[in-house]
Design a protein around this motif. Sequence first.
Motif, PDB file in Angstrom:
ATOM      1  N   GLY A 262      -0.740  -2.363  10.890  1.00 58.14           N
ATOM      2  CA  GLY A 262       0.433  -3.106  10.446  1.00 58.14           C
ATOM      3  C   GLY A 262       1.542  -3.079  11.462  1.00 58.14           C
ATOM      4  O   GLY A 262       1.407  -2.550  12.561  1.00 58.14           O
ATOM      5  N   GLN A 263       2.653  -3.648  11.080  1.00 58.64           N
ATOM      6  CA  GLN A 263       3.840  -3.703  11.918  1.00 58.64           C
ATOM      7  C   GLN A 263       4.758  -2.540  11.558  1.00 58.64           C
ATOM      8  O   GLN A 263       4.922  -2.221  10.387  1.00 58.64           O
ATOM      9  CB  GLN A 263       4.589  -5.014  11.677  1.00 58.64           C
ATOM     10  N   VAL A 264       5.367  -1.943  12.557  1.00 61.14           N
ATOM     11  CA  VAL A 264       6.355  -0.899  12.319  1.00 61.14           C
ATOM     12  C   VAL A 264       7.698  -1.586  12.135  1.00 61.14           C
ATOM     13  O   VAL A 264       8.069  -2.468  12.920  1.00 61.14           O
ATOM     14  CB  VAL A 264       6.403   0.104  13.496  1.00 61.14           C
ATOM     15  N   ALA A 265       8.425  -1.203  11.097  1.00 58.60           N
ATOM     16  CA  ALA A 265       9.721  -1.811  10.824  1.00 58.60           C
ATOM     17  C   ALA A 265      10.656  -1.648  12.012  1.00 58.60           C
ATOM     18  O   ALA A 265      10.683  -0.608  12.663  1.00 58.60           O
ATOM     19  CB  ALA A 265      10.331  -1.181   9.575  1.00 58.60           C
ATOM     20  N   ALA A 266      11.439  -2.692  12.288  1.00 65.18           N
ATOM     21  CA  ALA A 266      12.346  -2.687  13.443  1.00 65.18           C
ATOM     22  C   ALA A 266      13.317  -1.511  13.427  1.00 65.18           C
ATOM     23  O   ALA A 266      13.598  -0.915  14.465  1.00 65.18           O
ATOM     24  CB  ALA A 266      13.103  -4.004  13.510  1.00 65.18           C
ATOM     25  N   GLU A 267      13.800  -1.153  12.246  1.00 65.09           N
ATOM     26  CA  GLU A 267      14.763  -0.048  12.177  1.00 65.09           C
ATOM     27  C   GLU A 267      14.138   1.296  12.531  1.00 65.09           C
ATOM     28  O   GLU A 267      14.818   2.245  12.880  1.00 65.09           O
ATOM     29  CB  GLU A 267      15.455   0.026  10.802  1.00 65.09           C
ATOM     30  N   VAL A 268      12.812   1.356  12.517  1.00 64.33           N
ATOM     31  CA  VAL A 268      12.113   2.589  12.866  1.00 64.33           C
ATOM     32  C   VAL A 268      11.665   2.541  14.328  1.00 64.33           C
ATOM     33  O   VAL A 268      11.694   3.545  15.025  1.00 64.33           O
ATOM     34  CB  VAL A 268      10.885   2.799  11.949  1.00 64.33           C
ATOM     35  N   SER A 269      11.263   1.361  14.795  1.00 67.95           N
ATOM     36  CA  SER A 269      10.652   1.267  16.119  1.00 67.95           C
ATOM     37  C   SER A 269      11.610   0.876  17.242  1.00 67.95           C
ATOM     38  O   SER A 269      11.274   0.987  18.410  1.00 67.95           O
ATOM     39  CB  SER A 269       9.504   0.263  16.077  1.00 67.95           C
ATOM     40  N   THR A 270      12.811   0.411  16.916  1.00 64.71           N
ATOM     41  CA  THR A 270      13.756   0.007  17.945  1.00 64.71           C
ATOM     42  C   THR A 270      14.605   1.216  18.360  1.00 64.71           C
ATOM     43  O   THR A 270      15.234   1.846  17.524  1.00 64.71           O
ATOM     44  CB  THR A 270      14.681  -1.112  17.421  1.00 64.71           C
TER      45      THR A 270
END
Length: 123
Positions: free
Chosen positions: A109-117
């Motif tokens: 899946g995709q990692v949420a932007a708030e976690v991966s940025t």
Amino acid sequence: MTCHVGFNFTDEGYHNIGVGMDREKPDLGRFAMRKIEGNKGRFKTPTLRDVAPRPPYMHDGSMKSLDEVVAFYNRGGTANPRLSPDIKPLGLTTQEQADLVAFLGALTGQVAAEVSTPPTLPQ
């Protein structure tokens, strides 16, 4: 089994599950770095996150599908003198093996932007 645990589904440890240990010249894994007899055939437990789109599997690329991987674990790995005591036949039915493969696919899946940025740091 406790090898694929936690958020990233890895214990970050090294284990001998028997992959390639039946070859004439097996890859000795961790033993190459740390010359401790018990390290022969041990390899780092990878994360299961995003495992489905990343074949081939195992340190040597010997398994082309997750079906092969699950069948390998279901058989109890490849017997050898240093096989991890955690590796035992699982006794899964055909349906349970298919369900496990489906579960592994769901770990993609995709990692949420708030976690991966990364955060913006002051200059």
